[in-house]
Design an enzyme around this catalytic site. Structure first.
Site, PDB file in Angstrom:
ATOM      1  N   TYR A  78     -30.627  15.964 -22.600  1.00  0.00           N
ATOM      2  CA  TYR A  78     -31.102  14.624 -22.246  1.00  0.00           C
ATOM      3  C   TYR A  78     -29.913  13.665 -22.128  1.00  0.00           C
ATOM      4  CZ  TYR A  78     -33.965  10.490 -21.924  1.00  0.00           C
ATOM      5  OH  TYR A  78     -34.550   9.337 -21.462  1.00  0.00           O
ATOM      6  N   PHE A 130     -30.560  -1.509   7.373  1.00  0.00           N
ATOM      7  CA  PHE A 130     -31.245  -0.239   7.178  1.00  0.00           C
ATOM      8  C   PHE A 130     -32.558  -0.551   6.457  1.00  0.00           C
ATOM      9  CE2 PHE A 130     -32.517   3.703   5.130  1.00  0.00           C
ATOM     10  CZ  PHE A 130     -32.677   4.453   6.274  1.00  0.00           C
ATOM     11  N   THR A 131     -33.594   0.242   6.775  1.00  0.00           N
ATOM     12  CA  THR A 131     -34.959  -0.080   6.319  1.00  0.00           C
ATOM     13  C   THR A 131     -35.042  -0.346   4.812  1.00  0.00           C
ATOM     14  OG1 THR A 131     -35.346   2.303   6.204  1.00  0.00           O
ATOM     15  CG2 THR A 131     -36.058   1.181   8.209  1.00  0.00           C
ATOM     16  N   ASP A 221     -22.401   0.695   1.739  1.00  0.00           N
ATOM     17  CA  ASP A 221     -23.386   1.777   1.772  1.00  0.00           C
ATOM     18  C   ASP A 221     -22.629   3.005   2.267  1.00  0.00           C
ATOM     19  OD1 ASP A 221     -25.281   3.666   2.360  1.00  0.00           O
ATOM     20  OD2 ASP A 221     -26.736   2.237   3.174  1.00  0.00           O
ATOM     21  N   LYS A 264     -27.192  13.020   1.951  1.00  0.00           N
ATOM     22  CA  LYS A 264     -26.537  13.148   3.266  1.00  0.00           C
ATOM     23  C   LYS A 264     -25.168  13.831   3.095  1.00  0.00           C
ATOM     24  CE  LYS A 264     -29.714   9.791   4.123  1.00  0.00           C
ATOM     25  NZ  LYS A 264     -30.646   9.273   3.110  1.00  0.00           N
ATOM     26  N   ARG A 388     -37.329   4.922  15.677  1.00  0.00           N
ATOM     27  CA  ARG A 388     -36.444   3.888  15.140  1.00  0.00           C
ATOM     28  C   ARG A 388     -36.494   2.730  16.142  1.00  0.00           C
ATOM     29  NH1 ARG A 388     -34.857   5.291   9.724  1.00  0.00           N
ATOM     30  NH2 ARG A 388     -36.977   4.546   9.757  1.00  0.00           N
ATOM     31  N   PHE A 455     -43.379   2.336   8.751  1.00  0.00           N
ATOM     32  CA  PHE A 455     -43.155   3.494   9.620  1.00  0.00           C
ATOM     33  C   PHE A 455     -43.448   4.817   8.936  1.00  0.00           C
ATOM     34  CE2 PHE A 455     -39.171   4.622   7.558  1.00  0.00           C
ATOM     35  CZ  PHE A 455     -38.779   3.405   7.009  1.00  0.00           C
TER      36      PHE A 455
HETATM   37  N1  F0G Z   1     -28.667   3.963   3.281  1.00  0.00           N
HETATM   38  C1  F0G Z   1     -28.639   4.657   4.428  1.00  0.00           C
HETATM   39  C2  F0G Z   1     -27.584   4.349   5.445  1.00  0.00           C
HETATM   40  C3  F0G Z   1     -29.613   5.637   4.665  1.00  0.00           C
HETATM   41  O1  F0G Z   1     -29.581   6.315   5.802  1.00  0.00           O
HETATM   42  C4  F0G Z   1     -30.588   5.902   3.669  1.00  0.00           C
HETATM   43  C5  F0G Z   1     -31.625   6.884   3.899  1.00  0.00           C
HETATM   44  C6  F0G Z   1     -30.560   5.155   2.487  1.00  0.00           C
HETATM   45  C7  F0G Z   1     -29.577   4.199   2.333  1.00  0.00           C
HETATM   46  C8  F0G Z   1     -31.582   5.352   1.411  1.00  0.00           C
HETATM   47  O2  F0G Z   1     -31.345   6.524   0.730  1.00  0.00           O
HETATM   48  O3  F0G Z   1     -33.352   7.953   1.228  1.00  0.00           O
HETATM   49  O4  F0G Z   1     -31.780   8.498  -0.645  1.00  0.00           O
HETATM   50  O5  F0G Z   1     -33.308   6.572  -0.820  1.00  0.00           O
HETATM   51  N2  F0G Z   1     -31.853   7.384   5.015  1.00  0.00           N
HETATM   52  C9  F0G Z   1     -32.809   8.432   5.323  1.00  0.00           C
HETATM   53  C10 F0G Z   1     -32.817   8.630   6.812  1.00  0.00           C
HETATM   54  C11 F0G Z   1     -34.154   8.240   4.736  1.00  0.00           C
HETATM   55  O6  F0G Z   1     -33.667   9.422   7.274  1.00  0.00           O
HETATM   56  O7  F0G Z   1     -31.996   8.055   7.529  1.00  0.00           O
HETATM   57  P1  F0G Z   1     -32.529   7.427   0.096  1.00  0.00           P
END
Ligand code: F0G
Length: 463
Positions: A78, A130-131, A221, A264, A388, A455
């Site tokens: 833990y 980014f979303t 990021d 990634k 997108r 989305f």
């Molecule tokens: N920042 C970037 C540039 C991303 O592409 C993503 C996720 C995140 C932050 C968030 O990270 O998913 O680990 O919580 N991108 C995925 C995509 C979902 O399909 O582009 P996460």
């Protein structure tokens, strides 16, 4: 004398296949049914009904034998797992940040950073949104302001560094709202929503000087930072002889801190982290992570996940790996060009972004051209991409209206070390067929819409 033949020399992946996962083939009738049931949203299609999955490169990577061996070395204590310390050492070594907090994925780190840095009424400038990043900034009380260069909004513009921040836009914002209202500049590289477009080292240095002058923090990021490093090496003057590891370290040196979705670059299936040189932010994050994720030495991850991440960091900076990764995206782009299919130029790091506005010219943006195109491609061949465009952009929190972005795209994203060139050929040929029949394609209407990140879960019917 006979002229010497010039022989093309190809690159190939620096690995061979040891384990395979069978994939199901479906018929068009089955896919039509699956698409309808999923409300024409590729996020709602069962993976079992997908042939070639180009939905995302997030967590969909093939781990190496070293990473799998590392999984067996998981120390599931833990507190104080040895894998945590291995990972921390590699974060220090490769990103150059002394402080580190693991999280279960990227958005958990975004959540914490936003909560720690932002006060109600603040402004957060960024190189396109980014979303999840923007949503966390907005939920923490900030207004997001896009300060990316104009070229990024033009899919035809071939500028090699469309991820750059426009310094004039940033300065204008500082003048307008005052530096005190800007807790940090949020810079991503490459920029996902712009088409995987990188920033240049020069731009990063200039942004850093401007931020220092106004005492504004600069956060990164760094989710796909190695792809950005690769583009700097290939395209920016003066960097050709640097290694990916050196470029990553130099990029990070200009930032106060960074967050990463390890799903990634690090080629794992789950994981994320936050790292910083700011002791105060670190102390707060280390405390906050206990509330939302788990103890600060595991942050919602198993010990084995942290081990796979630690090894993934060592593999992600290998030049041959990143070249093969981006080489596959380039191959797809060059093949699509042969059929005249319009997509975002230059070819980006993690994906090809089909230009749905130019492909389905007859559909107005309120009939969701990119959503429609993604569904059509899936029905044609079982190749899954993602929207997108207007759906991903969501609604303006003030007015409640759709946000209509310039870019209305379908992303074909490449999982790392997963698909072969033959898979890419099949995907390209399907897209070319849909492109040929584009005039017969009808648009969609939205019939269900959730409140956050719509989305992922919204549903549509055919018009
Ligand atoms: N920042 C970037 C540039 C991303 O592409 C993503 C996720 C995140 C932050 C968030 O990270 O998913 O680990 O919580 N991108 C995925 C995509 C979902 O399909 O582009 P996460």
């Amino acid at each position: 004398m006979a002229k010497k033949k010039i022989i093309k020399r190809s690159w190939a992946e620096p690995f061979k296949i040891k384990v395979v996962e069978p994939i199901k083939m479906t018929t068009r009738t089955e896919r039509e049914k699956a698409a309808k049931e999923a409300g024409y949203n590729t996020f709602l299609i069962k993976s079992d009904d997908v042939y070639i999955d180009l939905l995302t490169d997030s967590g969909t990577n093939a781990m190496s034998d070293r990473q799998w061996a590392g999984m067996m070395m998981g120390d599931e204590a833990y507190a104080g797992s040895k894998n945590f310390y291995h990972l921390w050492d590699n974060v220090k070594k490769y990103y150059g940040m002394p402080h580190f907090v693991p999280t279960h994925q990227g958005r958990a780190a975004e959540h914490m950073i936003s909560k720690i840095m932002i006060k109600q009424g603040d402004y957060v400038p960024g190189n396109m949104y980014f979303t999840t990043t923007r949503l966390h900034q907005e939920l923490a009380g900030a207004t997001f302001v896009d300060v990316i260069v104009d070229e990024a909004h033009d899919p035809k513009n071939e500028n090699p560094f469309k991820g750059n921040i426009d310094l004039n836009k940033l300065e204008d914002l500082i003048k307008k709202v005052g530096a005190k209202k800007i807790p940090y500049v949020s810079m991503a590289g490459p920029v996902n929503m712009a088409g995987g477009q990188p920033f240049s080292m020069k731009n990063l240095k200039d942004v850093s000087v401007l931020c220092n002058k106004h005492k504004i923090k600069l956060w990164f990021d760094a989710t796909r930072a190695c792809e950005n490093a690769y583009f700097i090496k290939e395209k920016e003057k003066g960097y050709a002889n640097k290694t990916i590891a050196e470029l990553l370290k130099e990029m990070c040196s200009y930032y106060d801190g960074l967050w990463v979705s390890a799903k990634k670059d690090l080629m794992v299936n789950i994981g994320g982290f936050l790292a910083t040189r700011n002791k105060r932010v670190y102390e707060e994050a280390r405390n906050m992570v206990v509330v939302y994720e788990g103890l600060h030495t595991y942050g919602g991850l198993a010990g084995r996940d942290m081990e796979a991440m630690a090894i993934g960091i060592e593999e992600m900076v290998e030049y041959d790996n990143i070249r093969a990764r981006i080489g596959q995206v380039e191959y797809c782009g060059h093949e699509l060009e042969k059929y005249g299919v319009p997509f975002v130029k230059p070819i980006g790091g993690h994906a090809i972004f089909l230009d749905a506005k130019r492909i389905l010219k007859h559909l107005p943006q309120n009939q969701f051209p990119a959503q429609t195109l993604a569904a059509e491609i899936y029905v044609d061949s079982g190749v899954r991409g993602m929207e997108r465009g207007v759906v991903s952009a969501g609604r303006d929190p003030e007015t409640g209206d759709h946000r209509y972005p310039n870019l209305e795209l379908v992303r074909l994203t490449f999982p790392r070390r997963v698909y072969t060139q033959a898979h890419i050929d099949v995907a390209v040929e399907s897209i070319a067929s849909v492109y040929e029949n584009r005039k017969n394609v009808k648009g969609l209407k939205m019939v269900y819409e959730p409140k956050y990140l719509r989305f992922f879960q919204c549903k549509f019917e055919k018009l």
